[in-house]
Motif scaffolding. Structure first.
Motif, PDB file in Angstrom:
ATOM      1  N   SER A 178       0.830  -1.209   0.000  1.00 37.41           N
ATOM      2  CA  SER A 178       0.000   0.000   0.000  1.00 37.41           C
ATOM      3  C   SER A 178       0.859   1.252   0.000  1.00 37.41           C
TER       4      SER A 178
ATOM      5  N   LEU B 247       1.996   1.663  -3.619  1.00 41.98           N
ATOM      6  CA  LEU B 247       0.881   2.077  -4.481  1.00 41.98           C
ATOM      7  C   LEU B 247       0.470   3.526  -4.241  1.00 41.98           C
ATOM      8  N   CYS B 248       0.491   3.965  -2.992  1.00 44.39           N
ATOM      9  CA  CYS B 248       0.128   5.357  -2.696  1.00 44.39           C
ATOM     10  C   CYS B 248       1.103   6.332  -3.346  1.00 44.39           C
TER      11      CYS B 248
ATOM     12  N   TYR C  27       0.583   6.216  -7.191  1.00 43.01           N
ATOM     13  CA  TYR C  27      -0.656   6.895  -7.601  1.00 43.01           C
ATOM     14  C   TYR C  27      -0.507   8.407  -7.518  1.00 43.01           C
ATOM     15  N   ALA C  28       0.064   8.897  -6.421  1.00 42.88           N
ATOM     16  CA  ALA C  28       0.215  10.347  -6.273  1.00 42.88           C
ATOM     17  C   ALA C  28       1.173  10.905  -7.322  1.00 42.88           C
TER      18      ALA C  28
ATOM     19  N   GLY D  39       1.726   9.600 -10.335  1.00 40.56           N
ATOM     20  CA  GLY D  39       1.011   9.566 -11.609  1.00 40.56           C
ATOM     21  C   GLY D  39      -0.003  10.684 -11.738  1.00 40.56           C
ATOM     22  N   ARG D  40      -0.694  10.964 -10.657  1.00 41.67           N
ATOM     23  CA  ARG D  40      -1.676  12.057 -10.696  1.00 41.67           C
ATOM     24  C   ARG D  40      -0.982  13.404 -10.847  1.00 41.67           C
TER      25      ARG D  40
ATOM     26  N   TRP E 254      -0.118  13.694 -14.453  1.00 41.44           N
ATOM     27  CA  TRP E 254      -1.329  13.922 -15.247  1.00 41.44           C
ATOM     28  C   TRP E 254      -1.790  15.375 -15.129  1.00 41.44           C
TER      29      TRP E 254
ATOM     30  N   SER F  73      -2.309  17.827  -6.575  1.00 39.82           N
ATOM     31  CA  SER F  73      -1.568  16.604  -6.292  1.00 39.82           C
ATOM     32  C   SER F  73      -0.304  16.797  -5.463  1.00 39.82           C
TER      33      SER F  73
ATOM     34  N   GLN G 202      -1.230  15.748  -2.203  1.00 41.59           N
ATOM     35  CA  GLN G 202      -1.409  14.299  -2.159  1.00 41.59           C
ATOM     36  C   GLN G 202      -0.072  13.580  -2.117  1.00 41.59           C
TER      37      GLN G 202
END
Length: 94
Positions: free
Chosen positions: A44, A47-48, A51-52, A54-55, A58, A68, A71
């Motif tokens: 986890s 993954l956190c 994800y942050a 990648g965001r 983006w 972000s 985040q």
């Protein structure tokens, strides 16, 4: 005299009967659950952060609101917490 006799009996009992601790019958299942929790915490955390990141990419690419970075900071704090918790679980189960 009584103390000497008591000392002799206690030392003789300790020399003959050494107590070896053993795990309770359900301990292996608890260790397995602990190891699964450790891997879940580590996964986890990774993954956190992914994800942050990648965001963040983006939003940077599309010119978004740039929320972000908050985040990413939260994900890094969460990752530190998760890795610390997994190491504590690892120390307890070994």
């Amino acid at each position: 005299m009584i103390a000497l006799m008591l000392h002799d009996h206690v030392s003789a009992w300790l020399a003959v009967d050494t107590l070896n601790p053993e795990n309770p019958p359900f301990a292996e299942r608890l260790y397995r659950i602990g190891r699964y929790c450790m891997w879940a915490f580590l996964g986890s955390a990774a993954l956190c952060v992914a994800y942050a990141g990648g965001r963040f990419g983006w939003e940077k690419w599309n010119g978004g609101a740039m929320e972000s970075p908050k985040q990413i900071v939260g994900a890094m704090i969460g990752a530190v917490f998760c890795v610390s918790a997994s190491q504590i679980i690892n120390a307890v189960t070994q």
